[in-house]
Write a protein that holds these residues in place. Sequence first.
Motif, short mmCIF file in Angstrom:
data_model
loop_
_atom_site.label_atom_id
_atom_site.label_comp_id
_atom_site.label_asym_id
_atom_site.label_seq_id
_atom_site.Cartn_x
_atom_site.Cartn_y
_atom_site.Cartn_z
N LYS A 39 0.79 -1.23 0.00
CA LYS A 39 0.00 0.00 0.00
C LYS A 39 0.83 1.28 0.00
N ARG A 40 2.12 1.18 0.27
CA ARG A 40 2.98 2.36 0.40
C ARG A 40 4.30 2.17 -0.31
N GLY A 41 4.93 3.28 -0.63
CA GLY A 41 6.25 3.27 -1.23
C GLY A 41 6.92 4.61 -0.95
N PHE A 42 8.14 4.77 -1.44
CA PHE A 42 8.91 5.97 -1.15
C PHE A 42 9.41 6.64 -2.42
N LEU A 43 9.60 7.96 -2.31
CA LEU A 43 10.13 8.75 -3.40
C LEU A 43 11.28 9.59 -2.85
N SER A 44 12.34 9.74 -3.62
CA SER A 44 13.43 10.62 -3.22
C SER A 44 13.81 11.52 -4.38
N GLN A 45 14.30 12.70 -4.02
CA GLN A 45 14.70 13.66 -5.04
C GLN A 45 15.80 14.54 -4.44
N VAL A 46 16.98 14.49 -5.04
CA VAL A 46 18.10 15.32 -4.62
C VAL A 46 18.45 16.21 -5.80
N GLU A 47 18.32 17.51 -5.60
CA GLU A 47 18.54 18.48 -6.67
C GLU A 47 19.57 19.51 -6.22
N GLY A 48 20.15 20.20 -7.19
CA GLY A 48 21.08 21.28 -6.90
C GLY A 48 22.32 21.17 -7.76
N GLY A 49 23.38 21.80 -7.30
CA GLY A 49 24.63 21.79 -8.03
C GLY A 49 25.50 22.96 -7.62
N VAL A 50 26.54 23.20 -8.41
CA VAL A 50 27.51 24.25 -8.12
C VAL A 50 27.07 25.52 -8.85
N VAL A 51 26.97 26.61 -8.09
CA VAL A 51 26.58 27.91 -8.63
C VAL A 51 27.81 28.80 -8.72
N ASP A 52 28.03 29.40 -9.87
CA ASP A 52 29.17 30.29 -10.10
C ASP A 52 30.52 29.64 -9.82
N GLY A 53 30.58 28.32 -9.90
CA GLY A 53 31.83 27.60 -9.72
C GLY A 53 32.37 27.56 -8.31
N LYS A 54 31.58 28.05 -7.33
CA LYS A 54 32.13 28.07 -5.98
C LYS A 54 31.14 27.75 -4.87
N LEU A 55 29.84 27.79 -5.14
CA LEU A 55 28.84 27.54 -4.10
C LEU A 55 27.99 26.33 -4.48
N CYS A 56 27.95 25.36 -3.58
CA CYS A 56 27.12 24.17 -3.80
C CYS A 56 25.80 24.36 -3.06
N VAL A 57 24.70 24.24 -3.79
CA VAL A 57 23.37 24.36 -3.22
C VAL A 57 22.66 23.03 -3.43
N VAL A 58 22.09 22.46 -2.35
CA VAL A 58 21.48 21.13 -2.41
C VAL A 58 20.13 21.14 -1.70
N THR A 59 19.18 20.45 -2.31
CA THR A 59 17.88 20.17 -1.70
C THR A 59 17.66 18.67 -1.78
N ALA A 60 17.36 18.04 -0.64
CA ALA A 60 17.07 16.61 -0.60
C ALA A 60 15.68 16.42 -0.01
N ARG A 61 14.81 15.73 -0.75
CA ARG A 61 13.45 15.49 -0.28
C ARG A 61 13.15 14.00 -0.37
N VAL A 62 12.56 13.46 0.70
CA VAL A 62 12.12 12.06 0.74
C VAL A 62 10.67 12.04 1.20
N THR A 63 9.88 11.15 0.64
CA THR A 63 8.45 11.15 0.89
C THR A 63 7.91 9.74 0.94
N LEU A 64 6.96 9.51 1.85
CA LEU A 64 6.19 8.27 1.91
C LEU A 64 4.89 8.52 1.14
N LEU A 65 4.63 7.69 0.14
CA LEU A 65 3.45 7.87 -0.71
C LEU A 65 2.57 6.64 -0.71
N PRO A 66 1.24 6.84 -0.84
CA PRO A 66 0.34 5.69 -1.01
C PRO A 66 0.37 5.21 -2.46
N LYS A 67 -0.12 3.98 -2.64
CA LYS A 67 -0.25 3.41 -3.99
C LYS A 67 -1.73 3.22 -4.29
#
Length: 141
Positions: free
Chosen positions: A62-90
């Motif tokens: 009845k349930r499963g998980f989703l993950s999403q990690v986004e971001g990267g290097v901005v202007d060659g010197k700053l790393c910006v990251v967002t990590a999201r994990v979620t429990l979802l119904p089926k």
Amino acid sequence: MTRALLCAAVLAVAAPAASAAAPAYDIEDFSTAALIDKPTVMAAWKEALPTERLAKLYPKAKRGFLSQVEGGVVDGKLCVVTARVTLLPKTTPTRRFVWEPAKSSTVFDGRPVTTPAECGALAQERLKDALRSLVSSLVKN
């Protein structure tokens, strides 16, 4: 009589092995491949999920998980990251995910870096933080 004893012995040996195998949840990953690769994400999930305890509260069918990690290097010197994990119904007949999050955890971070590998390491750390947060909200220690 011998056949009955043989069947009983086979069942006695097979029962602990069957109960010891924890159910594997369906996990969808929509992360940026340049930031974190799929095997790294799946290893983090495998390490973080207490599947035996979760399966009692949130059945795998009845349930499963989703993950999403986004971001990267901005202007060659700053790393910006967002990590999201979620429990979802089926859904019932097709067992596909429905975007109605039961629980979710999101972690943000930004740091100065010199290489993309450092940014990838930061992404992996933030994914683990998001997973710890989600698991702690689902299962009490």
